[in-house]
Write a protein that holds these residues in place. Structure first.
Motif, PDB file in Angstrom:
ATOM      1  N   SER A  13       5.136  -6.347  59.647  1.00 14.89           N
ATOM      2  CA  SER A  13       4.280  -5.507  60.403  1.00 14.89           C
ATOM      3  C   SER A  13       4.943  -5.058  61.717  1.00 14.89           C
ATOM      4  CB  SER A  13       3.118  -6.399  60.954  1.00 14.89           C
ATOM      5  OG  SER A  13       2.203  -6.382  59.892  1.00 14.89           O
ATOM      6  N   GLU A  14       6.016  -6.200  61.997  1.00 12.92           N
ATOM      7  CA  GLU A  14       7.044  -5.641  63.176  1.00 12.92           C
ATOM      8  C   GLU A  14       7.796  -4.489  62.824  1.00 12.92           C
ATOM      9  OE1 GLU A  14       9.232  -8.322  60.394  1.00 12.92           O
ATOM     10  OE2 GLU A  14       7.338  -8.321  61.130  1.00 12.92           O
ATOM     11  N   LEU A  15       8.019  -4.319  61.326  1.00  9.45           N
ATOM     12  CA  LEU A  15       8.932  -2.886  61.529  1.00  9.45           C
ATOM     13  C   LEU A  15       7.928  -1.660  61.385  1.00  9.45           C
ATOM     14  CD1 LEU A  15      10.682  -4.127  58.003  1.00  9.45           C
ATOM     15  CD2 LEU A  15      11.535  -3.939  60.482  1.00  9.45           C
ATOM     16  N   VAL A  16       6.813  -1.829  60.918  1.00 11.58           N
ATOM     17  CA  VAL A  16       5.774  -0.869  60.920  1.00 11.58           C
ATOM     18  C   VAL A  16       5.257  -0.277  62.478  1.00 11.58           C
ATOM     19  CG1 VAL A  16       3.397   0.106  60.331  1.00 11.58           C
ATOM     20  CG2 VAL A  16       4.849  -1.240  58.617  1.00 11.58           C
ATOM     21  N   ARG A  17       5.244  -1.292  63.166  1.00  9.90           N
ATOM     22  CA  ARG A  17       4.945  -1.041  64.744  1.00  9.90           C
ATOM     23  C   ARG A  17       6.094  -0.653  65.404  1.00  9.90           C
ATOM     24  NH1 ARG A  17       2.349  -6.351  64.134  1.00  9.90           N
ATOM     25  NH2 ARG A  17       4.010  -7.517  64.838  1.00  9.90           N
ATOM     26  N   GLY A  18       7.509  -0.615  64.920  1.00  9.20           N
ATOM     27  CA  GLY A  18       8.345  -0.041  65.602  1.00  9.20           C
ATOM     28  C   GLY A  18       9.079  -1.109  66.466  1.00  9.20           C
ATOM     29  N   GLU A  19       8.984  -2.288  66.097  1.00  7.23           N
ATOM     30  CA  GLU A  19       9.320  -3.555  67.142  1.00  7.23           C
ATOM     31  C   GLU A  19      10.742  -3.782  66.594  1.00  7.23           C
ATOM     32  OE1 GLU A  19       6.380  -6.598  66.870  1.00  7.23           O
ATOM     33  OE2 GLU A  19       4.949  -5.341  67.831  1.00  7.23           O
ATOM     34  N   ARG A  20      10.922  -3.555  65.649  1.00 11.15           N
ATOM     35  CA  ARG A  20      12.515  -3.910  64.957  1.00 11.15           C
ATOM     36  C   ARG A  20      12.951  -2.598  63.761  1.00 11.15           C
ATOM     37  NH1 ARG A  20      12.759 -10.175  63.046  1.00 11.15           N
ATOM     38  NH2 ARG A  20      12.683 -11.145  64.960  1.00 11.15           N
ATOM     39  N   THR A  21      13.967  -2.660  63.954  1.00  9.54           N
ATOM     40  CA  THR A  21      14.439  -1.589  62.897  1.00  9.54           C
ATOM     41  C   THR A  21      14.976  -2.012  61.360  1.00  9.54           C
ATOM     42  OG1 THR A  21      15.533  -0.342  64.785  1.00  9.54           O
ATOM     43  CG2 THR A  21      16.391   0.445  62.532  1.00  9.54           C
ATOM     44  N   LEU A  23      16.846  -2.671  58.309  1.00  7.11           N
ATOM     45  CA  LEU A  23      18.300  -2.676  58.078  1.00  7.11           C
ATOM     46  C   LEU A  23      18.334  -2.693  56.318  1.00  7.11           C
ATOM     47  CD1 LEU A  23      20.090  -4.667  60.740  1.00  7.11           C
ATOM     48  CD2 LEU A  23      19.584  -2.223  60.433  1.00  7.11           C
ATOM     49  N   ASN A  24      17.373  -3.626  55.968  1.00  8.67           N
ATOM     50  CA  ASN A  24      17.530  -3.961  54.189  1.00  8.67           C
ATOM     51  C   ASN A  24      17.175  -2.642  53.425  1.00  8.67           C
ATOM     52  OD1 ASN A  24      17.789  -6.545  55.062  1.00  8.67           O
ATOM     53  ND2 ASN A  24      15.561  -7.180  54.992  1.00  8.67           N
ATOM     54  N   GLY A  25      16.395  -1.575  53.693  1.00  9.06           N
ATOM     55  CA  GLY A  25      16.184  -0.868  53.069  1.00  9.06           C
ATOM     56  C   GLY A  25      17.355   0.229  52.829  1.00  9.06           C
ATOM     57  N   PRO A  26      18.063   0.713  54.021  1.00  5.12           N
ATOM     58  CA  PRO A  26      19.338   1.448  53.800  1.00  5.12           C
ATOM     59  C   PRO A  26      20.433   0.556  53.053  1.00  5.12           C
ATOM     60  CG  PRO A  26      18.522   1.679  55.966  1.00  5.12           C
ATOM     61  CD  PRO A  26      17.778   0.653  55.348  1.00  5.12           C
ATOM     62  N   PHE A  27      20.412  -0.781  53.075  1.00  2.00           N
ATOM     63  CA  PHE A  27      21.427  -1.580  52.294  1.00  2.00           C
ATOM     64  C   PHE A  27      20.945  -1.380  50.753  1.00  2.00           C
ATOM     65  CE2 PHE A  27      22.475  -5.567  50.340  1.00  2.00           C
ATOM     66  CZ  PHE A  27      23.502  -5.635  50.356  1.00  2.00           C
ATOM     67  N   ALA A  43       9.952   2.331  51.003  1.00  2.00           N
ATOM     68  CA  ALA A  43       8.493   2.291  51.585  1.00  2.00           C
ATOM     69  C   ALA A  43       8.600   0.965  52.464  1.00  2.00           C
ATOM     70  CB  ALA A  43       7.475   1.954  50.440  1.00  2.00           C
ATOM     71  N   ILE A  44       8.194   1.361  53.726  1.00  2.00           N
ATOM     72  CA  ILE A  44       8.070   0.309  54.724  1.00  2.00           C
ATOM     73  C   ILE A  44       6.499   0.133  55.039  1.00  2.00           C
ATOM     74  CG2 ILE A  44       8.655  -0.291  57.186  1.00  2.00           C
ATOM     75  CD1 ILE A  44      10.844   1.228  56.879  1.00  2.00           C
ATOM     76  N   PRO A 161      15.226 -11.472  56.799  1.00  4.35           N
ATOM     77  CA  PRO A 161      16.567 -11.333  57.436  1.00  4.35           C
ATOM     78  C   PRO A 161      17.755 -10.813  56.484  1.00  4.35           C
ATOM     79  CG  PRO A 161      15.247 -13.614  57.723  1.00  4.35           C
ATOM     80  CD  PRO A 161      14.645 -13.109  56.417  1.00  4.35           C
ATOM     81  N   PRO A 162      18.383  -9.809  57.194  1.00  4.99           N
ATOM     82  CA  PRO A 162      19.402  -9.096  56.561  1.00  4.99           C
ATOM     83  C   PRO A 162      20.434 -10.062  56.068  1.00  4.99           C
ATOM     84  CG  PRO A 162      18.731  -7.886  58.286  1.00  4.99           C
ATOM     85  CD  PRO A 162      18.143  -8.851  58.442  1.00  4.99           C
ATOM     86  N   SER A 163      21.060 -11.213  56.818  1.00  2.06           N
ATOM     87  CA  SER A 163      22.147 -12.007  56.414  1.00  2.06           C
ATOM     88  C   SER A 163      21.518 -12.784  55.241  1.00  2.06           C
ATOM     89  CB  SER A 163      22.293 -12.613  57.638  1.00  2.06           C
ATOM     90  OG  SER A 163      21.399 -13.670  57.997  1.00  2.06           O
ATOM     91  N   GLU A 164      20.512 -13.266  55.183  1.00  2.00           N
ATOM     92  CA  GLU A 164      19.797 -13.754  53.981  1.00  2.00           C
ATOM     93  C   GLU A 164      19.738 -12.970  52.633  1.00  2.00           C
ATOM     94  OE1 GLU A 164      16.212 -16.136  55.055  1.00  2.00           O
ATOM     95  OE2 GLU A 164      17.293 -16.942  56.661  1.00  2.00           O
TER      96      GLU A 164
END
Length: 419
Positions: A13-21, A23-27, A43-44, A161-164
Protein backbone atom coordinates in the motif's frame (compact mmCIF):
# COMPACT_ATOMS: atom_id res chain seq x y z
CA UNK A 1 8.17 -18.44 -32.01
CA UNK A 2 6.92 -15.90 -29.47
CA UNK A 3 8.56 -15.36 -26.12
CA UNK A 4 6.96 -16.66 -22.92
CA UNK A 5 4.96 -13.85 -21.31
CA UNK A 6 5.93 -12.59 -17.87
CA UNK A 7 3.66 -10.51 -15.66
CA UNK A 8 4.98 -8.78 -12.58
CA UNK A 9 2.87 -8.07 -9.50
CA UNK A 10 4.31 -5.72 -6.90
CA UNK A 11 2.31 -5.33 -3.70
CA UNK A 12 2.44 -2.73 -0.94
CA UNK A 13 0.00 0.00 0.00
CA UNK A 14 2.93 2.35 0.60
CA UNK A 15 3.73 2.07 -3.13
CA UNK A 16 0.17 2.76 -4.22
CA UNK A 17 0.00 5.79 -1.93
CA UNK A 18 3.19 7.16 -3.46
CA UNK A 19 5.14 7.01 -0.20
CA UNK A 20 7.84 4.83 -1.77
CA UNK A 21 9.10 4.21 -5.29
CA UNK A 22 8.93 0.69 -6.68
CA UNK A 23 12.37 -0.69 -7.51
CA UNK A 24 11.42 -4.36 -7.81
CA UNK A 25 9.14 -4.11 -10.84
CA UNK A 26 11.79 -2.53 -13.09
CA UNK A 27 14.43 -5.00 -11.85
CA UNK A 28 12.22 -8.02 -12.55
CA UNK A 29 11.21 -6.63 -15.97
CA UNK A 30 14.85 -6.12 -16.97
CA UNK A 31 15.68 -9.62 -15.80
CA UNK A 32 12.72 -11.11 -17.68
CA UNK A 33 13.84 -9.44 -20.91
CA UNK A 34 17.44 -10.51 -20.36
CA UNK A 35 16.28 -14.11 -19.96
CA UNK A 36 14.30 -14.03 -23.18
CA UNK A 37 10.83 -13.55 -21.68
CA UNK A 38 8.39 -10.84 -22.72
CA UNK A 39 7.68 -8.53 -19.75
CA UNK A 40 4.07 -7.72 -20.59
CA UNK A 41 3.02 -5.68 -17.57
CA UNK A 42 4.01 -4.43 -14.13
CA UNK A 43 1.03 -4.20 -11.77
CA UNK A 44 1.43 -2.28 -8.53
CA UNK A 45 -1.33 -3.12 -6.08
CA UNK A 46 -2.07 -2.30 -2.45
CA UNK A 47 -2.58 -4.71 0.42
CA UNK A 48 -6.35 -5.03 -0.09
CA UNK A 49 -7.19 -8.73 -0.35
CA UNK A 50 -9.62 -8.25 -3.24
CA UNK A 51 -7.26 -6.02 -5.26
CA UNK A 52 -4.34 -8.34 -4.66
CA UNK A 53 -6.27 -11.46 -5.59
CA UNK A 54 -7.48 -9.87 -8.84
CA UNK A 55 -3.94 -8.81 -9.79
CA UNK A 56 -2.57 -12.25 -8.98
CA UNK A 57 -5.23 -14.04 -11.01
CA UNK A 58 -4.26 -11.97 -14.03
CA UNK A 59 -0.55 -12.49 -13.38
CA UNK A 60 -0.88 -16.24 -12.90
CA UNK A 61 -2.46 -16.56 -16.34
CA UNK A 62 0.94 -15.70 -17.88
CA UNK A 63 3.75 -18.17 -18.47
CA UNK A 64 5.66 -16.65 -15.57
CA UNK A 65 4.34 -14.49 -12.76
CA UNK A 66 6.90 -12.70 -10.61
CA UNK A 67 5.53 -11.36 -7.33
CA UNK A 68 7.22 -9.14 -4.77
CA UNK A 69 6.11 -8.05 -1.33
CA UNK A 70 3.54 -9.09 1.24
CA UNK A 71 5.56 -11.90 2.84
CA UNK A 72 6.02 -10.37 6.28
CA UNK A 73 4.54 -11.42 9.64
CA UNK A 74 1.84 -8.75 9.97
CA UNK A 75 -1.90 -8.82 9.25
CA UNK A 76 -1.59 -6.91 5.97
CA UNK A 77 0.97 -9.34 4.48
CA UNK A 78 -1.45 -11.37 2.37
CA UNK A 79 0.51 -12.51 -0.68
CA UNK A 80 0.89 -16.20 0.23
CA UNK A 81 -2.77 -16.51 1.17
CA UNK A 82 -3.95 -14.81 -2.03
CA UNK A 83 -1.58 -16.81 -4.27
CA UNK A 84 -3.00 -20.03 -2.81
CA UNK A 85 -6.55 -18.79 -3.27
CA UNK A 86 -5.93 -17.70 -6.87
CA UNK A 87 -4.37 -21.10 -7.66
CA UNK A 88 -7.09 -23.01 -5.86
CA UNK A 89 -4.69 -24.84 -3.53
CA UNK A 90 -4.43 -25.18 0.21
CA UNK A 91 -1.89 -23.90 2.71
CA UNK A 92 0.40 -25.75 5.10
CA UNK A 93 3.14 -24.99 7.60
CA UNK A 94 6.56 -25.99 6.27
CA UNK A 95 8.28 -27.30 9.41
CA UNK A 96 11.82 -26.92 8.09
CA UNK A 97 11.10 -23.36 7.02
CA UNK A 98 9.48 -22.66 10.38
CA UNK A 99 12.64 -23.83 12.14
CA UNK A 100 14.82 -21.56 9.97
CA UNK A 101 12.63 -18.51 10.60
CA UNK A 102 12.45 -19.31 14.31
CA UNK A 103 16.23 -19.35 14.57
CA UNK A 104 16.49 -15.91 12.97
CA UNK A 105 13.60 -14.54 15.06
CA UNK A 106 15.04 -15.81 18.33
CA UNK A 107 18.20 -13.88 17.51
CA UNK A 108 16.11 -10.74 16.94
CA UNK A 109 14.25 -11.30 20.21
CA UNK A 110 17.50 -11.64 22.13
CA UNK A 111 19.01 -8.48 20.64
CA UNK A 112 15.82 -6.53 21.36
CA UNK A 113 15.49 -8.06 24.84
CA UNK A 114 11.98 -9.27 24.10
CA UNK A 115 10.17 -12.52 24.76
CA UNK A 116 10.24 -14.90 21.78
CA UNK A 117 6.53 -15.50 22.37
CA UNK A 118 5.93 -12.08 20.78
CA UNK A 119 7.47 -13.38 17.55
CA UNK A 120 5.98 -16.89 17.45
CA UNK A 121 2.68 -16.07 15.63
CA UNK A 122 4.59 -14.20 12.92
CA UNK A 123 7.03 -17.07 12.52
CA UNK A 124 4.18 -19.52 11.95
CA UNK A 125 2.56 -17.12 9.48
CA UNK A 126 5.75 -16.73 7.44
CA UNK A 127 6.32 -20.50 7.42
CA UNK A 128 2.84 -21.09 5.98
CA UNK A 129 3.11 -21.66 2.23
CA UNK A 130 0.85 -22.86 -0.62
CA UNK A 131 0.64 -26.58 -1.26
CA UNK A 132 3.16 -27.51 -3.95
CA UNK A 133 5.39 -24.50 -3.30
CA UNK A 134 9.17 -24.88 -3.03
CA UNK A 135 11.07 -22.67 -0.59
CA UNK A 136 14.01 -20.71 -1.94
CA UNK A 137 15.33 -20.07 1.56
CA UNK A 138 15.34 -16.89 3.58
CA UNK A 139 16.38 -13.30 3.14
CA UNK A 140 15.79 -11.82 6.56
CA UNK A 141 12.78 -13.70 7.91
CA UNK A 142 10.85 -13.71 4.63
CA UNK A 143 11.11 -16.79 2.39
CA UNK A 144 11.16 -16.86 -1.37
CA UNK A 145 8.80 -19.35 -3.02
CA UNK A 146 8.44 -20.91 -6.46
CA UNK A 147 5.27 -22.71 -7.54
CA UNK A 148 4.74 -24.64 -10.74
CA UNK A 149 1.14 -24.75 -11.94
CA UNK A 150 -1.12 -25.16 -14.95
CA UNK A 151 0.45 -26.18 -18.23
CA UNK A 152 4.12 -25.48 -17.53
CA UNK A 153 3.46 -22.12 -15.87
CA UNK A 154 5.31 -20.84 -12.83
CA UNK A 155 4.97 -18.26 -10.08
CA UNK A 156 7.95 -16.84 -8.22
CA UNK A 157 7.14 -15.05 -4.96
CA UNK A 158 9.86 -12.89 -3.41
CA UNK A 159 10.24 -10.46 -0.48
CA UNK A 160 9.56 -6.75 -0.93
CA UNK A 161 12.87 -5.20 0.22
CA UNK A 162 14.94 -4.92 -2.98
CA UNK A 163 18.14 -6.24 -1.41
CA UNK A 164 16.33 -9.34 -0.13
CA UNK A 165 14.57 -9.91 -3.44
CA UNK A 166 17.81 -9.68 -5.38
CA UNK A 167 19.53 -12.03 -2.93
CA UNK A 168 16.96 -14.76 -3.59
CA UNK A 169 16.56 -14.13 -7.33
CA UNK A 170 19.51 -16.35 -8.41
CA UNK A 171 17.98 -19.24 -6.45
CA UNK A 172 14.71 -18.73 -8.30
CA UNK A 173 16.54 -18.92 -11.63
CA UNK A 174 18.08 -22.23 -10.59
CA UNK A 175 14.77 -23.72 -9.45
CA UNK A 176 13.27 -26.67 -11.30
CA UNK A 177 9.75 -25.22 -11.89
CA UNK A 178 11.17 -22.16 -13.69
CA UNK A 179 13.51 -24.13 -15.96
CA UNK A 180 10.93 -25.09 -18.66
CA UNK A 181 9.83 -21.46 -19.04
CA UNK A 182 13.41 -20.22 -19.33
CA UNK A 183 14.16 -22.96 -21.85
CA UNK A 184 11.58 -21.39 -24.17
CA UNK A 185 13.05 -17.92 -23.74
CA UNK A 186 14.62 -16.05 -26.64
CA UNK A 187 17.09 -13.53 -25.21
CA UNK A 188 17.36 -10.49 -27.48
CA UNK A 189 20.56 -8.69 -28.30
CA UNK A 190 21.02 -5.21 -26.88
CA UNK A 191 23.11 -2.35 -28.18
CA UNK A 192 23.41 0.96 -26.40
CA UNK A 193 24.44 4.46 -27.32
CA UNK A 194 24.95 7.16 -24.69
CA UNK A 195 24.89 10.76 -25.91
CA UNK A 196 25.45 14.17 -24.37
CA UNK A 197 24.81 17.63 -25.80
CA UNK A 198 22.00 16.76 -28.22
CA UNK A 199 18.23 16.89 -27.83
CA UNK A 200 15.88 13.93 -27.75
CA UNK A 201 13.96 15.27 -30.76
CA UNK A 202 17.17 15.61 -32.80
CA UNK A 203 18.05 11.97 -32.14
CA UNK A 204 14.49 10.92 -33.01
CA UNK A 205 14.77 12.83 -36.29
CA UNK A 206 18.11 11.18 -37.06
CA UNK A 207 16.59 7.77 -36.37
CA UNK A 208 13.71 8.46 -38.75
CA UNK A 209 16.13 9.62 -41.46
CA UNK A 210 18.14 6.42 -40.93
CA UNK A 211 15.07 4.33 -41.72
CA UNK A 212 13.53 3.90 -38.26
CA UNK A 213 13.21 0.73 -36.29
CA UNK A 214 11.17 -2.38 -37.06
CA UNK A 215 11.92 -5.70 -38.74
CA UNK A 216 13.13 -7.19 -35.47
CA UNK A 217 14.86 -4.08 -34.11
CA UNK A 218 13.16 -1.93 -31.47
CA UNK A 219 14.75 1.42 -30.63
CA UNK A 220 14.02 3.43 -27.50
CA UNK A 221 15.20 7.01 -27.01
CA UNK A 222 15.13 8.31 -23.45
CA UNK A 223 16.26 11.66 -22.01
CA UNK A 224 17.88 11.33 -18.59
CA UNK A 225 19.33 14.37 -16.83
CA UNK A 226 20.66 16.00 -19.99
CA UNK A 227 21.90 12.74 -21.43
CA UNK A 228 20.17 10.83 -24.22
CA UNK A 229 20.10 7.05 -23.89
CA UNK A 230 19.44 5.10 -27.09
CA UNK A 231 18.85 1.36 -26.78
CA UNK A 232 18.48 -1.11 -29.64
CA UNK A 233 16.73 -4.36 -28.69
CA UNK A 234 17.55 -6.86 -31.41
CA UNK A 235 15.54 -10.03 -31.95
CA UNK A 236 17.44 -13.21 -32.83
CA UNK A 237 17.97 -13.22 -36.60
CA UNK A 238 17.71 -9.41 -36.94
CA UNK A 239 21.39 -8.68 -36.40
CA UNK A 240 21.99 -7.65 -40.02
CA UNK A 241 19.08 -5.20 -39.86
CA UNK A 242 20.55 -3.75 -36.64
CA UNK A 243 23.94 -3.37 -38.33
CA UNK A 244 22.34 -1.48 -41.22
CA UNK A 245 20.44 0.82 -38.88
CA UNK A 246 23.53 1.57 -36.80
CA UNK A 247 25.58 2.32 -39.92
CA UNK A 248 22.93 4.78 -41.10
CA UNK A 249 22.32 6.37 -37.69
CA UNK A 250 25.79 6.79 -36.20
CA UNK A 251 27.27 9.37 -38.64
CA UNK A 252 24.59 11.92 -37.72
CA UNK A 253 24.94 11.55 -33.94
CA UNK A 254 28.54 10.44 -33.48
CA UNK A 255 29.78 13.87 -32.40
CA UNK A 256 27.63 13.59 -29.24
CA UNK A 257 28.36 9.91 -28.54
CA UNK A 258 30.38 9.33 -25.40
CA UNK A 259 29.77 5.64 -24.68
CA UNK A 260 28.63 2.35 -26.19
CA UNK A 261 28.22 0.68 -22.81
CA UNK A 262 25.97 1.16 -19.79
CA UNK A 263 28.62 2.49 -17.44
CA UNK A 264 27.57 5.86 -15.98
CA UNK A 265 29.44 9.03 -16.88
CA UNK A 266 31.23 9.09 -13.50
CA UNK A 267 32.80 5.70 -14.26
CA UNK A 268 34.06 7.00 -17.61
CA UNK A 269 35.49 10.14 -15.99
CA UNK A 270 37.34 8.10 -13.38
CA UNK A 271 38.77 5.77 -16.02
CA UNK A 272 39.91 8.68 -18.23
CA UNK A 273 41.74 10.22 -15.28
CA UNK A 274 43.15 6.84 -14.28
CA UNK A 275 44.59 6.29 -17.76
CA UNK A 276 46.52 9.56 -17.42
CA UNK A 277 47.52 9.02 -13.80
CA UNK A 278 45.53 12.09 -12.76
CA UNK A 279 43.72 12.79 -9.50
CA UNK A 280 40.38 14.56 -9.25
CA UNK A 281 38.60 16.82 -6.76
CA UNK A 282 35.36 18.81 -6.55
CA UNK A 283 34.20 22.18 -5.27
CA UNK A 284 30.43 22.40 -4.99
CA UNK A 285 27.92 25.00 -3.93
CA UNK A 286 24.36 24.47 -5.20
CA UNK A 287 24.86 20.73 -5.78
CA UNK A 288 25.89 20.23 -2.16
CA UNK A 289 28.20 17.29 -2.86
CA UNK A 290 26.19 15.48 -5.55
CA UNK A 291 29.16 15.33 -7.92
CA UNK A 292 31.29 13.76 -5.21
CA UNK A 293 28.49 11.33 -4.35
CA UNK A 294 28.34 10.12 -7.93
CA UNK A 295 32.09 9.70 -8.17
CA UNK A 296 32.37 7.81 -4.89
CA UNK A 297 29.49 5.52 -5.85
CA UNK A 298 31.93 3.75 -8.20
CA UNK A 299 33.99 1.00 -6.53
CA UNK A 300 37.69 1.74 -6.68
CA UNK A 301 37.23 5.50 -7.15
CA UNK A 302 39.68 6.25 -4.34
CA UNK A 303 42.70 5.87 -6.64
CA UNK A 304 41.50 8.92 -8.60
CA UNK A 305 39.12 10.94 -6.43
CA UNK A 306 40.89 12.74 -3.59
CA UNK A 307 37.96 14.60 -2.07
CA UNK A 308 35.51 17.43 -2.36
CA UNK A 309 34.69 20.73 -0.69
CA UNK A 310 31.07 21.79 -0.24
CA UNK A 311 31.31 25.57 -0.04
CA UNK A 312 27.73 26.75 0.29
CA UNK A 313 28.31 30.02 2.10
CA UNK A 314 30.51 32.77 0.75
CA UNK A 315 32.62 32.63 3.91
CA UNK A 316 33.41 28.97 3.19
CA UNK A 317 34.27 29.78 -0.42
CA UNK A 318 36.77 32.31 0.90
CA UNK A 319 38.20 30.21 3.74
CA UNK A 320 38.33 26.78 2.10
CA UNK A 321 38.76 27.59 -1.59
CA UNK A 322 40.57 30.92 -1.46
CA UNK A 323 37.92 32.79 -3.45
CA UNK A 324 38.72 36.50 -2.98
CA UNK A 325 36.18 38.47 -0.95
CA UNK A 326 36.46 41.32 -3.45
CA UNK A 327 35.54 39.00 -6.33
CA UNK A 328 32.46 37.74 -4.51
CA UNK A 329 31.41 41.33 -3.79
CA UNK A 330 31.98 42.42 -7.39
CA UNK A 331 30.34 39.62 -9.42
CA UNK A 332 28.47 37.51 -6.87
CA UNK A 333 28.79 33.87 -5.91
CA UNK A 334 26.85 32.74 -8.97
CA UNK A 335 29.20 33.79 -11.74
CA UNK A 336 31.73 32.40 -14.18
CA UNK A 337 34.55 34.15 -12.35
CA UNK A 338 33.71 32.58 -9.00
CA UNK A 339 33.23 29.14 -10.57
CA UNK A 340 36.75 29.44 -12.03
CA UNK A 341 38.17 30.60 -8.70
CA UNK A 342 36.48 27.70 -6.90
CA UNK A 343 37.94 25.14 -9.30
CA UNK A 344 41.42 26.61 -9.06
CA UNK A 345 41.14 26.78 -5.30
CA UNK A 346 40.04 23.16 -5.06
CA UNK A 347 42.89 22.08 -7.30
CA UNK A 348 45.36 23.76 -4.97
CA UNK A 349 43.77 22.91 -1.61
CA UNK A 350 43.06 19.27 -2.49
CA UNK A 351 46.39 18.88 -4.37
CA UNK A 352 44.74 17.29 -7.41
CA UNK A 353 45.41 17.37 -11.14
CA UNK A 354 41.83 18.21 -12.10
CA UNK A 355 39.09 19.99 -10.15
CA UNK A 356 35.54 20.82 -11.14
CA UNK A 357 33.29 23.42 -9.55
CA UNK A 358 29.55 24.14 -9.55
CA UNK A 359 27.79 27.29 -8.38
CA UNK A 360 24.24 28.29 -9.18
CA UNK A 361 20.68 29.01 -8.09
CA UNK A 362 18.70 25.80 -7.64
CA UNK A 363 15.58 27.51 -6.32
CA UNK A 364 12.77 27.69 -5.70
CA UNK A 365 13.80 31.03 -4.18
CA UNK A 366 16.84 33.21 -4.65
CA UNK A 367 16.44 34.08 -8.33
CA UNK A 368 16.39 37.58 -9.83
CA UNK A 369 15.75 38.98 -13.28
CA UNK A 370 19.50 39.13 -13.84
CA UNK A 371 20.21 35.73 -12.28
CA UNK A 372 17.11 33.54 -12.47
CA UNK A 373 16.50 30.17 -10.82
CA UNK A 374 18.26 27.52 -12.90
CA UNK A 375 21.32 29.64 -13.72
CA UNK A 376 24.42 27.52 -13.09
CA UNK A 377 28.09 28.12 -13.76
CA UNK A 378 30.57 25.24 -13.98
CA UNK A 379 34.32 25.18 -14.40
CA UNK A 380 36.87 22.39 -14.78
CA UNK A 381 40.54 23.17 -14.28
CA UNK A 382 43.43 20.89 -15.27
CA UNK A 383 47.21 20.99 -15.66
CA UNK A 384 47.00 22.82 -19.00
CA UNK A 385 44.16 25.22 -18.31
CA UNK A 386 40.45 25.14 -17.81
CA UNK A 387 37.04 25.25 -19.42
CA UNK A 388 33.86 26.84 -18.13
CA UNK A 389 30.20 26.71 -19.05
CA UNK A 390 27.01 28.60 -18.25
CA UNK A 391 23.63 26.87 -18.23
CA UNK A 392 20.05 27.88 -17.59
CA UNK A 393 18.39 24.66 -16.46
CA UNK A 394 14.60 24.29 -16.42
CA UNK A 395 12.77 22.31 -13.76
CA UNK A 396 12.54 22.13 -9.99
CA UNK A 397 15.32 22.21 -7.40
CA UNK A 398 16.01 18.47 -7.55
CA UNK A 399 16.26 18.36 -11.35
CA UNK A 400 18.45 21.47 -11.53
CA UNK A 401 20.87 19.99 -9.01
CA UNK A 402 20.89 16.57 -10.70
CA UNK A 403 21.49 18.05 -14.14
CA UNK A 404 24.24 20.29 -12.80
CA UNK A 405 26.05 17.27 -11.40
CA UNK A 406 25.80 15.41 -14.71
CA UNK A 407 27.06 18.39 -16.70
CA UNK A 408 29.96 18.85 -14.27
CA UNK A 409 31.07 15.29 -14.93
CA UNK A 410 30.79 15.75 -18.69
CA UNK A 411 32.79 18.97 -18.41
CA UNK A 412 35.58 16.99 -16.74
CA UNK A 413 35.34 14.35 -19.47
CA UNK A 414 35.71 16.99 -22.15
CA UNK A 415 38.65 18.67 -20.42
CA UNK A 416 40.51 15.39 -19.90
CA UNK A 417 39.89 14.15 -23.45
CA UNK A 418 41.14 17.46 -24.91
CA UNK A 419 44.29 17.43 -22.81
Amino acid sequence: MSRPRALIVVTGSELVRGERTDLNGPFLAREALRLGLEPARIAIVGDSADELEAALREGLAADACFVSGGLGPTHDDRTVEMVAKALGVGLHVDRELESQIEEVSRGHAKRLQRDYADFAPGVRKQATIPDGAISLGLAGTAPGLVIGHGDGQVAVVLPGPPSELQRLWPRALDSEPLAPVLARGRPPGRRVMRLFGVSESAVARALAEAGGDGDGVEVTICARDFEIHVDLVVEPGAEARADELEAALLPSIEQWLYSRDEEPIEAHVLELCRERGWTLGTAESCTGGLVAVRLTSIPGSSDVFRGGIVAYANEVKQAELGVPEALLAEVGAVSAEVAEAMARGARTRLDVDVAVSVTGIAGPDGGTDEKPVGLVYLHAEGPSGGVGREFNFPGDRASIRARSAVVALHLVRRLVMQS
